[in-house]
Design a protein around this motif. Sequence first.
Motif, short mmCIF file in Angstrom:
data_model
loop_
_atom_site.label_atom_id
_atom_site.label_comp_id
_atom_site.label_asym_id
_atom_site.label_seq_id
_atom_site.Cartn_x
_atom_site.Cartn_y
_atom_site.Cartn_z
N VAL A 1 0.85 -1.18 0.00
CA VAL A 1 0.00 0.00 0.00
C VAL A 1 0.89 1.24 0.00
CG1 VAL A 1 -1.77 1.28 1.27
CG2 VAL A 1 -1.84 -1.23 1.20
N LYS A 2 0.58 2.17 -0.88
CA LYS A 2 1.36 3.40 -0.98
C LYS A 2 1.19 4.26 0.28
CE LYS A 2 1.24 3.68 -6.01
NZ LYS A 2 0.73 4.45 -7.16
N GLU A 3 2.18 5.08 0.53
CA GLU A 3 2.18 6.00 1.67
C GLU A 3 0.93 6.90 1.63
OE1 GLU A 3 4.08 6.83 5.12
OE2 GLU A 3 4.93 5.54 3.59
N ASN A 4 0.32 7.12 2.75
CA ASN A 4 -0.84 8.02 2.91
C ASN A 4 -2.06 7.60 2.09
OD1 ASN A 4 0.62 9.72 4.69
ND2 ASN A 4 1.59 10.68 2.92
N ALA A 5 -2.24 6.30 1.84
CA ALA A 5 -3.40 5.82 1.08
C ALA A 5 -4.53 5.33 1.97
CB ALA A 5 -2.96 4.71 0.13
N GLY A 6 -4.38 5.45 3.29
CA GLY A 6 -5.35 4.90 4.23
C GLY A 6 -6.78 5.36 4.01
N MET A 7 -7.00 6.67 3.90
CA MET A 7 -8.37 7.19 3.72
C MET A 7 -8.95 6.73 2.39
SD MET A 7 -10.98 8.61 4.88
CE MET A 7 -10.39 9.28 6.39
N ALA A 8 -8.15 6.70 1.35
CA ALA A 8 -8.65 6.24 0.05
C ALA A 8 -9.04 4.76 0.12
CB ALA A 8 -7.60 6.47 -1.04
N LEU A 9 -8.30 3.95 0.89
CA LEU A 9 -8.66 2.55 1.09
C LEU A 9 -10.01 2.45 1.79
CD1 LEU A 9 -5.33 0.84 2.19
CD2 LEU A 9 -6.63 0.36 0.12
N ASP B 1 -5.70 0.79 7.65
CA ASP B 1 -4.40 0.51 8.26
C ASP B 1 -3.66 -0.62 7.54
OD1 ASP B 1 -6.02 -1.60 9.06
OD2 ASP B 1 -5.36 -1.55 11.16
N GLU B 2 -4.13 -1.00 6.37
CA GLU B 2 -3.50 -2.06 5.60
C GLU B 2 -2.15 -1.58 5.09
OE1 GLU B 2 -7.86 -2.70 5.63
OE2 GLU B 2 -6.63 -0.97 5.13
N THR B 3 -1.16 -2.48 5.14
CA THR B 3 0.18 -2.15 4.66
C THR B 3 0.57 -2.95 3.43
OG1 THR B 3 1.17 -3.75 6.17
CG2 THR B 3 1.00 -1.46 6.95
N MET B 4 0.10 -4.21 3.36
CA MET B 4 0.39 -5.08 2.21
C MET B 4 -0.78 -6.03 2.00
SD MET B 4 4.45 -6.08 2.38
CE MET B 4 4.20 -7.34 3.58
N MET B 5 -0.83 -6.58 0.79
CA MET B 5 -1.84 -7.58 0.43
C MET B 5 -1.16 -8.66 -0.39
SD MET B 5 -4.65 -4.83 -0.79
CE MET B 5 -5.05 -3.47 0.29
#
Length: 181
Positions: free
Chosen positions: A22-30, A39-43
């Motif tokens: 997950v790209k930096e600062n993408a939390g809200m878009a997720l 709070d996802e970091t990888m998939m």
Amino acid sequence: MSGLCDLVEIVENNMECVVLKVKENAGMALVCLGCFDGDETMMRLTKGEINAFTVFRKGREPLSWESGAEAGMLEQMRGKLISCCIADGFGIYTGGDFMLRRAALDIKSRDSLHGRQESYCLSWFDDGGLVCVERNERCVFLEGLAEAEAYVGKIIYTEHESGIFHSETGCCCKCISGRRR
């Protein structure tokens, strides 16, 4: 609103799995995608006849599940977004065919797809309702032939279109091929 492919990058693409970071600062878009917590970091998606998903989260245990009816509603939604991102957005085959998996190992980003030759088969029944768009064993169902052709046209520059023909089951079919945009 961003799609999942805009929010992640490929970390690994091998014969067994695809790992997305997950790209930096993408939390809200997720969160806005409707099924992620932010709070996802990888998939990770495993390749093969049955796909297993793992979502890694900051400060919490990872979530893992297999594709299929046993998965809960949120897992199914997450799984669909992850598999669509990998298969459609990045063009990576994740099924059981060894040769198709091998042919996609060089894909490391969306840029890896530019100019790659792809073929799509559209099939429908005469009532003109749902159209199945199939590529490498993956199907997407769209409403009507015009919408299905537009979907393919957003992915590839069309170089060849077959005429409409009928399969053994009486289904109407059309094949479209070209190079990835």
